[in-house]
Write a protein that holds these residues in place. Structure first.
Motif, mmCIF file in Angstrom:
data_model
loop_
_atom_site.group_PDB
_atom_site.id
_atom_site.type_symbol
_atom_site.label_atom_id
_atom_site.label_comp_id
_atom_site.label_asym_id
_atom_site.label_seq_id
_atom_site.Cartn_x
_atom_site.Cartn_y
_atom_site.Cartn_z
ATOM 1 N N ARG A 221 -0.849 -2.577 6.711
ATOM 2 C CA ARG A 221 -0.299 -3.889 7.072
ATOM 3 C C ARG A 221 -0.853 -4.432 8.363
ATOM 4 N NH1 ARG A 221 5.762 -4.327 4.833
ATOM 5 N NH2 ARG A 221 5.403 -2.920 3.140
ATOM 6 N N SER B 7 -0.431 -7.296 2.391
ATOM 7 C CA SER B 7 0.879 -6.820 2.834
ATOM 8 C C SER B 7 0.984 -5.308 2.711
ATOM 9 C CB SER B 7 1.983 -7.511 2.045
ATOM 10 O OG SER B 7 1.725 -7.417 0.677
ATOM 11 N N ALA C 290 -1.408 -15.734 0.642
ATOM 12 C CA ALA C 290 -1.263 -15.732 2.093
ATOM 13 C C ALA C 290 -2.069 -16.872 2.735
ATOM 14 C CB ALA C 290 -1.728 -14.397 2.651
#
Lengths: 563, 337, 327
Positions: B73, B270, C117
């Protein structure tokens, strides 16, 4: 013995209708895959009452509230609000209908000012745009009306959580809410803040607003609520007038016992003698052949989380923690394991004083903990069964083996590190054989070892975590609600396993919301209530009823007197 | 226990990037003349494919380290600047100090590792968001590199060092050997030591990893240091390739290429699983696009646009929403069959 | 006290700027003159505009890497339309602005509706816009049209010889509008709410999707406007302009006291950030002995200091919060 008020314990339907209910939920059903989360639940709230909704884990409280506020859709049943059927698909829509929700964690924007948090979306305008002056005035007026006097131009986050909660309530009032749902609003507040918060609730009640109040603190239930609805395992157990429900009865209903049973038990073993006052760990030592406890802890506490507690875990013994949700049992387990930092406390392993600064240190000392929240704290969902099993063993690494700091020969975590994996070409094969051994021993049902652990059922996931810790060969195993959310068969297996481990010489700390489990398994039970230990029950005295009496505490037989 | 059912090929994580790469190469072999031809000249291999790999080497090197950081991450924006710094140090050591080869290689790598350490400490100890922490070195690092070279493009002649960028071993460009070596080394670290497990457990669930006794901070710092080292190596290659430290262009924008390669390779921004093979394929996909355009006489500008579109499409494939839709579609077919 | 505390990052920015300006004025002859100040605004207007757009995006908790490329794309579109297609300058400007705004909206929609994102989407946007710009023209295209030159020469006379040039005026104007939008309009406040806590903003009934698309649209528009100013100032369109500008813009925003996590800060701080950036650059040029690359080192150092400062401030309040949550 208190006065028995049987009249109060009638089923919901028979309560005389004082006035038309504001909210009427009838026969609500909700299914999750494999779980009947709400089983034909009836729930109603009158105008201007504070209605406590009580139940243990998995009782269905939050599911019911989610159905009410539009987060979830019910599979059956009807909801009427102010006499008309309620249809809302989101919390925002519920707000428009007049139902606001206040969560445990404040759900406002901390970086914005108090005034904006109160009025965002409905801010007063002037010809040039938003009028900050009028916004501030409006906010002051609004908070003033509720007896809150703070500087509204400061960011919300600069105030303590208690004030933030009150701002939440003020926003709800201003959005013209007729019903405010409060989901554990006081769980992060200290005593003073709670008092202020309750004063605010009184005001709301006086204004004719209705409040649904969820809490785990029994004192608070009695202090503020007019009526109590108890849920258990997705069913509604009963609706009671708070003033007429003795505390033991409340606890009995929450735990699924009949009040008569409890009263009889409590009567037999007078409350005073049932709960032995907490004694220093040394005194207990006599009970099990005088052996030094593997782990003993003195005055372990953390400000605002748990009042200092002492306990001792002995080899071959199960120490149970009993208490309602929010009583501090999980917090205690986390402090023992070093997962949270303690303010005070002294640890001894094998009688030698040690420091536990974090989970890693605890593991090297021979501790292990299966956490309460499997998903958030236990499993790495994307990783395979094998990887989840060997994780802790690998993390402990060889240093643990070399150190053997526990002072005792092979029991430390590390020694298996050499065998269980470590480095080199054969590592994966060794990991597989280790993982396979545990899969077979614990009867973990999985397609293969490289299957992601997320695809396993709850019971099997729990066993994977157990396998992770057993692979480390711990000396003290802390199991925080290992049986939560898993089926009956798996529960029985885990119980059997705990017994076996004990026989093999492990010290087990066992935490469960199911009192029968704790009572069956434990050699001693530490009872907690409202974030402090209230006493320890020894083997001979352990029974569900005794534990219940201890949880209900003093004055358990009489309805709570409002101060 | 039931028998293991073999995972459908298209569900395997590295399938998409590798398949896309294969498709690209096949299409190219069919459509672009001379693309697939590899010939031996002066004892070394020549050809478009070799060229793709050779030119893609810096991004592939970066992608190796970046995969670890992103799987935890994190993100490292500073790799381009670290490349420039390493290149500047190496060039300066040769041109000004005439240092021995070992020093010329070792010192820049130490500098690069130190840069990685700095990033790692900012992230773990100071608790900064990785984007911000590494942005600092991205902005300042290139300036530092420029200061090292005094603003000049430092040129040098040192055949032994140039071998890093232009040499060939057994007919194969040395850069290829380097990439293979680093990949194998890091791959071995991930597979043969618990490091891979630590990395993926941190990326998957940091809280659980901590409670299982994983040294979260140390592993994170190690990830950034490794990325720094990879960047240093890439910087050396780039510098050796052009026999000069061109600080203002060395590794410019390459951090974005590297991140894109990692994401194309199937590692989620992520966190979670580290897909190193995928990342390498991702790097090659982009280099292939660029090289193909050049070979077909289409300007590099089109490559940028196509890169952008491909990146978005591949990311779209990885979004849960799209996957769900795909799975429903395929599921229906299976039921129908 | 609390007012002071809340504004520490901004005050620190102002203090740094003041110190820089005073220091440079003392050190270098002629530095403290109106001309230098005006030049500062004029030269940094494109950066300033992209930074203003970036402020919106960062306040909302996102990031936009495409600003430099979009600016370059706009500049080259304008140049080619005027020079090679004979368009009226104003029409060319309008089209370029529309294009950049559309690009921003598109990226916002992809981010919100496809849930990819922002970092990746705007990175792709950056490549896309840069590629498009290079496809239109690989070389810079000078603009010789009289109308355009006239537009670029506009200004408000200040003294006999000095004008406030149009680029500086547009920058200041945009800054003013941005300040108005962020402080005094509902959509501006929902930008802050979105960046502060997306989930809470959703529960408060704010329209998250609209706000998200809005901030990227604003950023696209601002980048386009930066491209317009670029052509006015340079009298040319350049497809390679603004390489690395997105990072300068982010740095300026952060140095100006806006938290990269979103929800705190404002465009006034961004102005200070841009001025700090420009002053360092100008001072280094004035010095003559220092390498221009010191700018980057200085900005990097400032960035570090400011982020550490923000970190210290937020963690102080964060700790209080954590205590209360657990206690």
């Amino acid at each position: 013995m208190g006065v028995r008020v049987w009249a109060a314990c009638l089923p919901a339907g028979s309560i005389a209708v004082v006035s038309d209910p504001l909210l009427q939920m009838r026969g609500i059903d909700k299914w999750f895959p494999g779980v009947h989360a709400l089983n034909h639940v009836d729930f109603s709230v009158r105008p201007g009452e504070v209605h406590a909704l009580i139940g243990g884990n998995g009782a269905g409280k939050s599911t019911l509230l989610k159905v009410l506020t539009g987060v979830l859709r019910a599979d059956g049943g009807s909801i009427t609000f102010e006499g008309t059927p309620l249809v809302c698909g989101s919390p925002a829509e519920a707000v428009r209908c007049g139902i606001s929700t206040i969560y445990q964690e404040v759900n406002l924007v901390r970086t914005l000012s108090v005034a904006e948090n109160l009025l965002l979306g409905r801010a007063p305008r002037a010809w040039y745009g938003l009028s900050w002056r009028r916004m501030r005035m409006r906010a002051v007026e609004l908070l003033g009306g509720l007896g809150i006097d703070i500087d509204v131009s400061r960011p919300l986050g600069s105030y303590p959580v208690g004030v933030q909660q009150m701002v939440c309530v003020a926003r709800a009032v201003d959005t013209d809410a007729r019903l405010i749902v409060m989901d554990e609003p006081t769980s992060s507040l200290d005593a003073r803040e709670t008092r202020r918060f309750f004063a605010l609730l009184e005001q709301l009640r006086a204004r004719g607003l209705s409040v649904i109040f969820v809490t785990h603190f029994l004192d608070q239930v009695y202090r503020i609520s007019d009526r109590i609805t108890i849920l258990r395992n997705g069913r509604q157990v009963g609706v009671f007038e708070a003033a007429a429900l003795p505390r033991t009865h409340l606890v009995a209903h929450m735990l699924g016992r009949s009040p008569a049973e409890v009263e009889a038990a409590a009567g037999a073993t007078a409350a005073a003698s049932a709960v032995a006052p907490e004694r220093p760990a040394a005194e207990h030592a006599t009970t099990l052949g005088g052996a030094t406890p593997v782990l003993s802890v003195h005055d372990l506490g953390r400000c605002g989380t748990l009042a200092p507690v002492s306990l001792a875990a002995r080899a071959g013994e199960v120490l149970g923690f009993a208490g309602l949700l929010g009583s501090g049992r999980t917090e205690l387990a986390r402090l023992v394991f070093g997962a949270d930092r303690a303010d005070s406390g002294v640890f001894e392993v094998d009688g030698r004083r040690v420091k536990i600064k974090g989970p890693r240190r605890a593991i090297l000392l021979g501790l292990a903990m299966a956490p309460e929240d499997r998903q958030a704290d236990g499993l790495v969902q994307d990783l395979s069964v094998r990887e989840n099993i060997v994780l802790a063993l690998q993390a402990a690494g060889r240093r643990g083996a070399a150190g053997g700091r526990t002072g005792s020969e092979n029991a430390g975590c590390g020694d298996a590190g050499g065998r269980g994996g470590g480095f080199g070409w054969g590592a994966r094969a060794r990991q597989r054989s280790l993982a396979r051994r545990f899969v077979e021993q614990l009867g973990i049902v999985c397609a293969d070892l490289d299957q992601p652990v997320r695809n396993l059922s709850g019971g099997n996931q729990q066993k994977v975590i157990l396998a992770r810790w057993l692979a480390c060969r711990p000396r003290v195993l802390i199991l925080d609600e290992p049986t939560r959310g898993i089926d009956v068969g798996a529960k029985a297996e885990i119980e059997r396993l705990v017994r076996e481990l004990c026989r093999a010489g492990l010290a087990v700390i066992f935490i469960s919301a199911e009192l029968d489990e704790v009572a069956r398994l434990s050699d001693r039970v530490l009872v907690l209530r409202d974030r402090r230990a209230v006493g320890t029950l020894e083997r001979s005295r352990i029974s569900e009823e005794a534990i219940m009496a201890a949880i209900a505490g003093k004055g358990g037989q009489e309805p709570f007197q409002q101060p | 226990m039931t028998k293991q059912t073999p995972l459908a090929l298209w569900r395997r994580p590295t399938f998409w990037p590798v398949a896309l790469l294969a498709l690209l190469w096949l299409l190219n072999a069919a459509l672009t003349p001379n693309f697939a031809r590899i010939e031996v000249r002066d004892g070394r291999l020549f050809g478009s494919l070799i060229d793709v790999i050779h030119r893609g080497a810096p991004v592939m090197l970066l992608a190796v380290g970046m995969t670890l950081v992103i799987a935890m991450r994190g993100i490292d924006l500073s790799v381009g600047s670290v490349m420039a710094m390493a290149g500047a140090v190496a060039a300066q050591l040769i041109a000004v100090h005439d240092a021995p080869l070992a020093v010329v290689v070792a010192v820049p790598l130490v500098v690069a590792a130190a840069a990685g350490l700095w990033n790692g400490l900012l992230v773990t100890l100071a608790g900064m968001q990785p984007i911000v922490a590494t942005l600092i070195l991205l902005v300042a690092g290139r300036g530092v590199a420029q200061l090292i070279t005094g603003g000049q493009i430092t040129t040098f002649e040192r055949p032994a060092f140039q071998f890093l960028g232009t040499g060939a071993l057994l007919g194969v460009p040395f850069t290829l050997w380097l990439v293979a070596g680093v990949t194998l080394l890091v791959g071995a670290l991930l597979r043969l030591t618990p490091l891979g497990l630590y990395v993926e457990s941190i990326g998957g669930n940091e809280r659980a990893a901590r409670l299982a006794g994983v040294r979260v901070r140390a592993i994170k710092v190690a990830g950034y240091v490794l990325t720094g080292l990879c960047a240093g190596l890439a910087g050396l290659i780039a510098t050796a390739d052009i026999k000069a430290a061109d600080v203002s262009n060395c590794g410019l924008y390459i951090e974005l290429d590297a991140i894109l390669a990692v994401v194309l390779g199937g590692t989620s921004l992520s966190g979670g699983r580290a897909r190193m093979v995928g990342a390498l394929a991702g790097a090659l996909i982009m280099q292939t696009l660029t090289t193909t355009m050049l070979m077909r006489g289409i300007g590099q500008e089109y490559a940028l646009v196509i890169k952008a579109v491909v990146a978005l499409l591949v990311c779209l494939i990885y979004t849960p929403r799209f996957r769900g839709a795909l799975q429903r579609l395929v599921g229906r077919e299976v039921h129908a069959a | 006290m609390s007012l002071l505390r809340r504004n520490i990052p901004l005050l620190a920015s102002v203090a740094v700027y003041a110190a820089l300006y005073v220091g440079a004025s003392l050190a270098y002859h002629h530095f403290c003159s109106l001309r230098v100040l005006i030049n500062l605004f004029e030269e940094n207007a494109p950066l300033g505009l992209t930074a203003v757009g970036m402020t919106f995006v960062i306040l909302a908790g996102g990031i936009d890497l495409s600003v430099g490329s979009v600016m370059a794309l706009c500049s080259i579109v304008i140049a080619v339309l005027i020079e090679q297609h004979g368009w009226h300058p104003l029409a060319a400007l309008a089209l370029a602005l529309g294009l950049s705004t559309l690009l921003g909206t598109g990226m916002g929609c992809i981010i919100h509706y496809l849930q990819i994102a922002p970092f990746i989407v705007t990175l792709a946007g950056m490549f896309f816009a840069r590629g498009l710009a290079l496809i239109i023209s690989v070389e810079p295209v000078p603009i010789r049209a009289a109308g355009h030159a006239w537009l670029g020469g506009l200004g408000i006379p200040l003294t006999g010889q000095l004008d406030i040039p149009i680029t500086a005026l547009v920058f200041l104007g945009a800054l003013f509008v941005a300040a108005y939008v962020t402080v005094l309009t509902p959509i501006g406040r929902s930008v802050y709410a979105l960046g502060g806590d997306e989930e809470a903003a959703l529960l408060m009934g704010l329209r998250i999707g609209r706000t998200k698309v809005f901030v990227y649209t604003v950023s696209g528009f601002c980048s386009g406007l930066a491209g317009v100013l670029f052509t006015l100032y340079q009298s040319a369109g350049n497809p390679s302009a603004g390489v690395g500008m997105e990072l300068d813009a982010i740095a300026a925003v952060v140095v100006g006291g806006t938290l990269l996590t979103g929800g705190v800060g404002g465009v006034c701080g961004t102005l200070i950030g841009v001025l700090i950036f420009g002053t360092i650059q100008t001072a280094i040029i004035f010095d003559g002995r220092l390498s221009s690359w010191w700018t980057r080192v200085a900005i990097g150092t400032l960035l570090l200091l400011f982020v550490l400062l923000q970190r210290a401030l937020t963690s102080a309040t964060g700790r209080r919060k954590a205590q209360h949550v657990s206690g």
